[in-house]
Write a protein that holds these residues in place. Structure first.
Motif, PDB file in Angstrom:
ATOM      1  N   THR A   1      26.822  15.653 139.271  1.00 22.30           N
ATOM      2  CA  THR A   1      27.196  14.309 138.824  1.00 22.30           C
ATOM      3  C   THR A   1      28.491  13.803 139.433  1.00 22.30           C
ATOM      4  O   THR A   1      28.831  12.626 139.284  1.00 22.30           O
ATOM      5  N   THR A   2      29.241  14.665 140.133  1.00 18.62           N
ATOM      6  CA  THR A   2      30.532  14.252 140.664  1.00 18.62           C
ATOM      7  C   THR A   2      30.718  14.718 142.109  1.00 18.62           C
ATOM      8  O   THR A   2      30.077  15.678 142.558  1.00 18.62           O
ATOM      9  N   GLU A   3      31.627  14.052 142.789  1.00 18.58           N
ATOM     10  CA  GLU A   3      31.975  14.441 144.161  1.00 18.58           C
ATOM     11  C   GLU A   3      32.612  15.818 144.179  1.00 18.58           C
ATOM     12  O   GLU A   3      32.415  16.597 145.127  1.00 18.58           O
ATOM     13  N   ARG A   4      33.390  16.141 143.159  1.00 17.29           N
ATOM     14  CA  ARG A   4      34.015  17.465 143.083  1.00 17.29           C
ATOM     15  C   ARG A   4      32.965  18.570 143.111  1.00 17.29           C
ATOM     16  O   ARG A   4      33.141  19.589 143.790  1.00 17.29           O
ATOM     17  N   GLU A   5      31.854  18.374 142.401  1.00 17.64           N
ATOM     18  CA  GLU A   5      30.786  19.374 142.404  1.00 17.64           C
ATOM     19  C   GLU A   5      30.169  19.516 143.794  1.00 17.64           C
ATOM     20  O   GLU A   5      29.760  20.610 144.200  1.00 17.64           O
ATOM     21  N   LEU A   6      30.104  18.406 144.523  1.00 20.46           N
ATOM     22  CA  LEU A   6      29.589  18.447 145.894  1.00 20.46           C
ATOM     23  C   LEU A   6      30.481  19.342 146.757  1.00 20.46           C
ATOM     24  O   LEU A   6      30.006  20.202 147.504  1.00 20.46           O
ATOM     25  N   PHE A   7      31.797  19.137 146.653  1.00 19.13           N
ATOM     26  CA  PHE A   7      32.746  19.972 147.396  1.00 19.13           C
ATOM     27  C   PHE A   7      32.609  21.436 146.995  1.00 19.13           C
ATOM     28  O   PHE A   7      32.614  22.323 147.853  1.00 19.13           O
ATOM     29  N   LEU A   8      32.501  21.693 145.702  1.00 19.69           N
ATOM     30  CA  LEU A   8      32.419  23.068 145.240  1.00 19.69           C
ATOM     31  C   LEU A   8      31.177  23.778 145.775  1.00 19.69           C
ATOM     32  O   LEU A   8      31.250  24.938 146.189  1.00 19.69           O
ATOM     33  N   GLN A   9      30.036  23.080 145.785  1.00 17.13           N
ATOM     34  CA  GLN A   9      28.821  23.682 146.343  1.00 17.13           C
ATOM     35  C   GLN A   9      29.010  24.023 147.824  1.00 17.13           C
ATOM     36  O   GLN A   9      28.602  25.088 148.289  1.00 17.13           O
ATOM     37  N   PHE A  10      29.626  23.095 148.535  1.00 14.67           N
ATOM     38  CA  PHE A  10      29.847  23.293 149.970  1.00 14.67           C
ATOM     39  C   PHE A  10      30.726  24.516 150.223  1.00 14.67           C
ATOM     40  O   PHE A  10      30.400  25.379 151.039  1.00 14.67           O
ATOM     41  N   PHE A  11      31.862  24.609 149.505  1.00 21.73           N
ATOM     42  CA  PHE A  11      32.801  25.707 149.761  1.00 21.73           C
ATOM     43  C   PHE A  11      32.302  27.035 149.209  1.00 21.73           C
ATOM     44  O   PHE A  11      32.581  28.080 149.798  1.00 21.73           O
ATOM     45  N   GLN A  12      31.574  26.999 148.120  1.00 23.23           N
ATOM     46  CA  GLN A  12      30.996  28.242 147.610  1.00 23.23           C
ATOM     47  C   GLN A  12      29.987  28.807 148.590  1.00 23.23           C
ATOM     48  O   GLN A  12      29.910  30.019 148.797  1.00 23.23           O
ATOM     49  N   HIS A  13      29.195  27.921 149.223  1.00 25.96           N
ATOM     50  CA  HIS A  13      28.236  28.375 150.220  1.00 25.96           C
ATOM     51  C   HIS A  13      28.952  29.009 151.404  1.00 25.96           C
ATOM     52  O   HIS A  13      28.553  30.070 151.893  1.00 25.96           O
ATOM     53  N   ARG A  14      30.030  28.378 151.858  1.00 26.78           N
ATOM     54  CA  ARG A  14      30.784  28.920 152.993  1.00 26.78           C
ATOM     55  C   ARG A  14      31.420  30.251 152.637  1.00 26.78           C
ATOM     56  O   ARG A  14      31.493  31.177 153.464  1.00 26.78           O
ATOM     57  N   ALA A  15      31.903  30.377 151.398  1.00 29.67           N
ATOM     58  CA  ALA A  15      32.558  31.612 150.981  1.00 29.67           C
ATOM     59  C   ALA A  15      31.585  32.779 150.917  1.00 29.67           C
ATOM     60  O   ALA A  15      31.963  33.938 151.090  1.00 29.67           O
ATOM     61  N   GLU A  16      30.319  32.485 150.673  1.00 32.05           N
ATOM     62  CA  GLU A  16      29.311  33.533 150.542  1.00 32.05           C
ATOM     63  C   GLU A  16      28.764  33.995 151.870  1.00 32.05           C
ATOM     64  O   GLU A  16      28.043  34.996 151.951  1.00 32.05           O
ATOM     65  N   ARG A  17      29.039  33.253 152.938  1.00 27.96           N
ATOM     66  CA  ARG A  17      28.451  33.591 154.240  1.00 27.96           C
ATOM     67  C   ARG A  17      29.159  34.774 154.874  1.00 27.96           C
ATOM     68  O   ARG A  17      30.313  35.033 154.653  1.00 27.96           O
TER      69      ARG A  17
END
Length: 259
Positions: free
Chosen positions: A243-259
């Motif tokens: 529902t928020t732009e912050r959640e969009l950022f969090l999904q993006f960075f969490q994905h990068r952190a897991e790689r």
């Protein structure tokens, strides 16, 4: 110069010159009467990747993420590579409107629960500088506090220069290996494995959001109306169940952190 309550930490900083206590005592001196919630200390090079020297009340995991992903979006790193500028550097002097919405502030600092920071940038030999950062979680630094740090800067510089001289040219503040530093950038690259449910147009729009572009600028870049951008954004959020732009950022960075 207004000395405030720094006489005791000043004496300790002088005594610590040339010892392994120098940086800690310098931190104590710098932050003696400047309220702050946490401290990070980073070395920047014009050619090598940054080095994290130490931190107080900061997350080891966020240190790892910074060195792995975020440093290329760090405006202090970009400023050092571009201008080699030393001195007192508040974040607000470096952060334009795009940077405020971009990956360093909206991503790294938000995840670190930091709302403002000020860097004390000191020459550290060769093409390196030492950045001692005071960080706050809920309030911004006042202009009067920045002025106070500016007034005391010659003391900080002199103490650090004496420490470098005492250690000699072969001294290294960390044994961590470094490699060629990547160029600073703001534009993100969305991995192909992330958000496969989005169309090419939606991915293009998301990439502009992650780079910090406001809605009006996205509309201009894509040749569409502001209303169309808002409609795209709403559908993207629905597809990603956010529902928020912050959640969009969090999904993006969490994905990068897991790689």
């Amino acid at each position: 110069m207004r000395m405030g309550n720094i006489w005791a930490p000043l004496a300790k900083a002088i005594a610590a010159i040339g010892t392994d206590r120098h940086v800690d005592c310098l931190i104590d001196l710098i932050g003696a009467d400047i309220d702050h919630d946490l401290v990070t200390v980073t070395r920047y090079s014009a050619t090598q990747t940054p080095e994290f020297i130490k931190h107080r009340r900061f997350s080891d995991e966020m240190v790892r993420r910074y060195l792995h992903n975020y440093y290329v979006f760090d405006p202090f790193y970009a400023s050092w590579r571009r201008e080699r500028r030393l001195g007192i550097m508040p974040l607000k002097r470096l952060a334009d409107d795009e940077a405020k919405r971009g990956q360093y502030i909206a991503g790294f600092l938000a995840q670190s629960e930091i709302c403002d920071e000020v860097g004390i940038m000191l020459a550290d030999g060769g093409d390196w500088c030492l950045g001692i950062f005071l960080d706050r979680s809920t309030t911004s630094f006042k202009d009067s506090e920045i002025t106070l740090l500016d007034e005391r800067l010659p003391v900080f510089e002199a103490l650090h220069a004496l420490d470098i001289k005492a250690h000699g040219t072969k001294f290294s503040r960390t044994s961590a290996p470094t490699g060629p530093g990547a160029s600073p950038r703001q534009e993100p690259t969305i991995p192909a494995s992330l958000w496969p449910e989005l169309s090419l147009r939606e991915r293009e729009l998301v990439q502009l959001i992650l780079a910090g572009h406001p809605t009006a600028n996205i509309a201009e870049r894509l040749g569409i109306t502001v209303g169309t951008v808002k409609n795209h954004r709403r559908r993207i959020y629905e597809k990603l169940d956010i529902t928020t732009e912050r959640e969009l950022f969090l999904q993006f960075f969490q994905h990068r952190a897991e790689r």
